[in-house]
Design an enzyme around this catalytic site. Structure first.
Site, PDB file in Angstrom:
ATOM      1  N   ARG A   1       0.227  -9.132  13.329  1.00  0.00           N
ATOM      2  CA  ARG A   1      -0.394  -7.876  12.511  1.00  0.00           C
ATOM      3  C   ARG A   1      -1.323  -8.503  11.514  1.00  0.00           C
ATOM      4  O   ARG A   1      -2.307  -8.194  11.066  1.00  0.00           O
ATOM      5  CB  ARG A   1       0.872  -7.266  11.798  1.00  0.00           C
ATOM      6  CG  ARG A   1       1.519  -6.308  12.668  1.00  0.00           C
ATOM      7  CD  ARG A   1       2.745  -5.755  12.354  1.00  0.00           C
ATOM      8  NE  ARG A   1       2.502  -5.063  10.987  1.00  0.00           N
ATOM      9  CZ  ARG A   1       3.587  -4.896  10.276  1.00  0.00           C
ATOM     10  NH1 ARG A   1       4.861  -5.200  10.458  1.00  0.00           N
ATOM     11  NH2 ARG A   1       3.456  -4.001   9.233  1.00  0.00           N
TER      12      ARG A   1
ATOM     13  N   ARG B   1      12.026  -6.007   4.528  1.00  0.00           N
ATOM     14  CA  ARG B   1      11.872  -4.567   4.214  1.00  0.00           C
ATOM     15  C   ARG B   1      13.014  -3.775   5.259  1.00  0.00           C
ATOM     16  O   ARG B   1      13.511  -4.162   6.358  1.00  0.00           O
ATOM     17  CB  ARG B   1      10.395  -4.076   4.805  1.00  0.00           C
ATOM     18  CG  ARG B   1      10.478  -2.490   5.085  1.00  0.00           C
ATOM     19  CD  ARG B   1       9.194  -2.059   5.215  1.00  0.00           C
ATOM     20  NE  ARG B   1       8.256  -2.364   6.053  1.00  0.00           N
ATOM     21  CZ  ARG B   1       7.030  -2.128   6.238  1.00  0.00           C
ATOM     22  NH1 ARG B   1       6.397  -1.480   5.310  1.00  0.00           N
ATOM     23  NH2 ARG B   1       6.419  -2.857   7.138  1.00  0.00           N
TER      24      ARG B   1
ATOM     25  N   ARG C   1      -9.005   1.295   9.546  1.00  0.00           N
ATOM     26  CA  ARG C   1      -8.660  -0.022   9.572  1.00  0.00           C
ATOM     27  C   ARG C   1      -9.749  -0.720  10.720  1.00  0.00           C
ATOM     28  O   ARG C   1      -9.530  -1.730  10.680  1.00  0.00           O
ATOM     29  CB  ARG C   1      -7.438   0.133  10.505  1.00  0.00           C
ATOM     30  CG  ARG C   1      -6.039  -0.420   9.515  1.00  0.00           C
ATOM     31  CD  ARG C   1      -4.957   0.157  10.431  1.00  0.00           C
ATOM     32  NE  ARG C   1      -4.005  -0.851  10.377  1.00  0.00           N
ATOM     33  CZ  ARG C   1      -2.613  -0.455   9.774  1.00  0.00           C
ATOM     34  NH1 ARG C   1      -2.564   0.768   9.050  1.00  0.00           N
ATOM     35  NH2 ARG C   1      -1.777  -1.107   9.407  1.00  0.00           N
TER      36      ARG C   1
ATOM     37  N   LYS D   1       0.949  -1.234   0.227  1.00  0.00           N
ATOM     38  CA  LYS D   1      -0.012  -0.122  -0.067  1.00  0.00           C
ATOM     39  C   LYS D   1       0.940   1.552   0.036  1.00  0.00           C
ATOM     40  O   LYS D   1       0.552   2.198  -0.552  1.00  0.00           O
ATOM     41  CB  LYS D   1      -0.903   0.154   1.205  1.00  0.00           C
ATOM     42  CG  LYS D   1      -1.879  -1.107   1.542  1.00  0.00           C
ATOM     43  CD  LYS D   1      -2.684  -1.068   2.572  1.00  0.00           C
ATOM     44  CE  LYS D   1      -2.047  -1.085   4.032  1.00  0.00           C
ATOM     45  NZ  LYS D   1      -1.267  -2.255   4.343  1.00  0.00           N
TER      46      LYS D   1
ATOM     47  N   ARG E   1      12.248  -2.189  10.848  1.00  0.00           N
ATOM     48  CA  ARG E   1      11.189  -1.792  11.748  1.00  0.00           C
ATOM     49  C   ARG E   1      10.974  -2.866  12.845  1.00  0.00           C
ATOM     50  O   ARG E   1      10.945  -4.055  12.342  1.00  0.00           O
ATOM     51  CB  ARG E   1       9.848  -1.507  10.840  1.00  0.00           C
ATOM     52  CG  ARG E   1       9.531  -0.245  10.479  1.00  0.00           C
ATOM     53  CD  ARG E   1       8.413   0.007   9.543  1.00  0.00           C
ATOM     54  NE  ARG E   1       7.021  -0.601   9.866  1.00  0.00           N
ATOM     55  CZ  ARG E   1       6.054  -0.552   9.288  1.00  0.00           C
ATOM     56  NH1 ARG E   1       6.068   0.414   8.100  1.00  0.00           N
ATOM     57  NH2 ARG E   1       4.919  -1.140   9.646  1.00  0.00           N
TER      58      ARG E   1
END
Ligand code: AP5
Length: 217
Positions: free
Chosen positions: A171, A127, A88, A13, A160
């Protein structure tokens, strides 16, 4: 245009939202980025959000709605807005509807990005981000020229904390429990909703995304 990008963590996203907002010269509103900025700045909101984020849980709705309202007040009326990672929950979606009503704007499109869990886990675990300039890399798909170093500014890349394996698993569960129901919320609400198969390269996904949004060359 008011656009919402929906989809699980790691589906891309943010990557797609930044590109589209740049092309439209619109505003990219990522609640994740706003929360991380609040944490870096050590604000009261940042402190309250920290434990939720590190555990992979959602930050309470009212904190998010206040944050979004405040941020939107700084965006020129009529400017295109690309929401990334917001809303969300159903409560956030209802809150957003109220905010848009107040400023006389309508939601134009919801775009749902979809990819299998194994792709999401790989993208999140790979990431790496630059704490200095914000550039995003991926050790599997888009690595920097020199391992661990930002191509743009030379800073050391970081992972992260919520991209650790156990937090990623949580998550994904939270997405299924609390965010996925927004698909039927918007279908019932008659908002136009388009689905994009996001388990492809960034360029292919962006080409379809532009098409769906109706961006003209
Ligand atoms: P947030 O920052 O919003 O995280 P997220 O939704 O979990 O999204 P991600 O940033 O992890 O994934 P993405 O889909 O944007 O993928 P990206 O483009 O980065 O939220 C973090 C936390 O903040 C939440 O857990 C919660 O605690 C809190 N929060 C935020 N908003 C909230 C809200 N509204 N309410 C309550 N709490 C909230 O890509 C991921 C990786 O894949 C990158 O390395 C990228 O380079 C790579 N990649 C992207 N696309 C492709 C592709 N097509 N092919 C190969 N690699 C790709």
């Amino acid at each position: 245009m008011i656009l919402i990008l929906l989809g699980p963590p790691g589906v891309g996203k943010g990557t797609q939202a930044v590109r589209l907002a740049d092309e439209l010269e619109g505003a990219h509103v990522s609640t994740g980025d706003l929360l991380r900025a609040a944490r870096r700045d050590g604000t009261e909101l940042g402190k309250r959000a920290q434990a939720y984020m590190d555990a992979g849980e959602l930050v309470p709705d009212q904190l998010i709605l206040d944050l979004v309202k405040e941020h939107l007040s700084g965006i020129a009326p009529g400017r295109d807005v690309v929401f990334d990672g917001f809303p969300r929950t159903t409560a956030q979606a209802v809150g957003l509807r109220g905010v848009l009503n107040q400023v006389g704007r309508d939601l134009d499109l919801v775009v749902l990005f979809e990819a299998p869990d194994e792709t999401l886990v790989k993208r999140l675990s790979g990431r790496r981000t630059c704490p200095n300039c914000g550039a995003v890399y991926n050790t599997y798909f888009s690595p920097p020229a020199e391992e661990g170093i930002c191509d743009r500014c030379g800073a050391e890349l970081v992972q992260r904390p919520d991209d650790e394996r156990d937090t990623v698993r949580r998550r994904l569960e939270v997405y299924r429990e609390q965010t996925a129901p927004l698909v039927s919320f918007y279908e019932k609400d008659d908002a136009p909703l388009e689905r994009i198969h996001a388990d492809r390269g960034v360029e292919d996904v962006y080409a379809e995304f532009r098409d769906v949004v109706g961006v003209t060359p």
